[in-house]
Design an enzyme around this catalytic site. Structure first.
Site, PDB file in Angstrom:
ATOM      1  N   ASP A  28     -16.365  -3.982  -1.424  1.00  0.00           N
ATOM      2  CA  ASP A  28     -16.019  -3.610  -0.049  1.00  0.00           C
ATOM      3  C   ASP A  28     -17.312  -3.626   0.755  1.00  0.00           C
ATOM      4  O   ASP A  28     -18.222  -2.846   0.462  1.00  0.00           O
ATOM      5  CB  ASP A  28     -15.407  -2.209  -0.008  1.00  0.00           C
ATOM      6  CG  ASP A  28     -14.089  -2.114  -0.768  1.00  0.00           C
ATOM      7  OD1 ASP A  28     -13.559  -3.166  -1.167  1.00  0.00           O
ATOM      8  OD2 ASP A  28     -13.600  -0.993  -0.966  1.00  0.00           O
ATOM      9  N   ASP A  32       0.855  -1.187   0.000  1.00  0.00           N
ATOM     10  CA  ASP A  32       0.000   0.000   0.000  1.00  0.00           C
ATOM     11  C   ASP A  32       0.891   1.237   0.000  1.00  0.00           C
ATOM     12  O   ASP A  32       1.752   1.382   0.880  1.00  0.00           O
ATOM     13  CB  ASP A  32      -0.902   0.014   1.237  1.00  0.00           C
ATOM     14  CG  ASP A  32      -1.868  -1.169   1.283  1.00  0.00           C
ATOM     15  OD1 ASP A  32      -1.946  -1.913   0.286  1.00  0.00           O
ATOM     16  OD2 ASP A  32      -2.537  -1.340   2.315  1.00  0.00           O
TER      17      ASP A  32
END
Length: 236
Positions: free
Chosen positions: A129, A8
């Site tokens: 999500d 990330d």
């Protein structure tokens, strides 16, 4: 089943967030160094998230990510802030294997088909999500209906795979919740990769038995709660 170590990227650095909150970032150094470490430990694929993109800077870190793709030479799936066909095209042309489309897919599901017809469905992954059984969008700030309903719609529109993230447990290292994963796999016929909560060999074995195509390892890997060797052994 594949294990995808997470890389990330925020401000050019490899970080881990808790529950997607920018202020929770822990810095783990140079993204390419992190990626290289995971490859040396046996990874064959990487899950790269452009957090600057998710926070509004669509093409931030582009040169760095292009270098990462070129240098590692392994399978890379990329997400974070892909909010238009132009964004999607730009990232696909960096050489990543697939891109993850999240909020854009709920706003304009037809984009999945447009991109799949141009680049092939295998390169288009829709992000599912989920929070409290609802799909969460706009940086997980809003919900827009049942996550399985959206997942089947994404498949119908042309997505070649799905990334399911359980937002309720993401970054907490508290283990996977298998029931919603199993529900999702029953509803779709395309591959499902799972992120959020994966933090033990038992989690990975459960996902493997449930039939998922891959699992993303983030916080638990960086904190040392699980090693990549343990993770890879769990799915053999």
């Amino acid at each position: 089943m594949k294990v995808f170590p997470a890389v990330d990227i925020l401000g050019g650095r490899c970080v881990q967030l808790v529950q997607g909150r920018r202020e929770s970032a822990t810095d783990f150094g140079d993204p390419l160094s992190c990626a290289t470490q995971w490859l040396e430990e046996g990874a064959t694929a990487l899950h790269v998230i452009n957090l600057d993109g998710a926070f509004g800077k669509a093409q931030a870190n582009a040169a760095l990510i292009r270098d990462l793709v070129d240098v590692t030479g392994v399978e890379v799936q990329l997400g974070g802030g892909i909010r238009s066909i132009a964004d999607a095209t730009a990232w696909l042309e960096t050489g990543v294997d697939r891109i993850i489309i999240g909020t854009l897919a709920t706003e304009h599901p037809e984009v999945l088909g447009t991109l799949a017809s141009e680049y092939g469905g295998a390169r288009i992954m829709a992000g599912v999500d989920a929070r409290d059984g609802q799909i969460a969008v706009e940086g997980w700030q809003q919900t827009r209906g049942n996550f399985c309903t959206w997942a089947t719609r994404f498949e119908e529109q042309g997505a070649g795979s799905l990334l399911y993230t359980n937002v309720d447990i993401e970054g907490l290292q508290q283990g996977v919740r298998l029931d919603p994963v199993k529900e999702l796999i029953r509803m779709v016929s395309i591959p499902v990769v799972v992120a959020g909560g994966v933090s033990s060999p038992a989690d990975l074995q459960g996902l493997h038995q449930a039939g998922v195509a891959g699992a993303v390892l983030g916080s638990a890997l960086y904190s040392g709660k699980i090693t990549l060797e343990e993770a890879l052994k769990a799915i053999q």
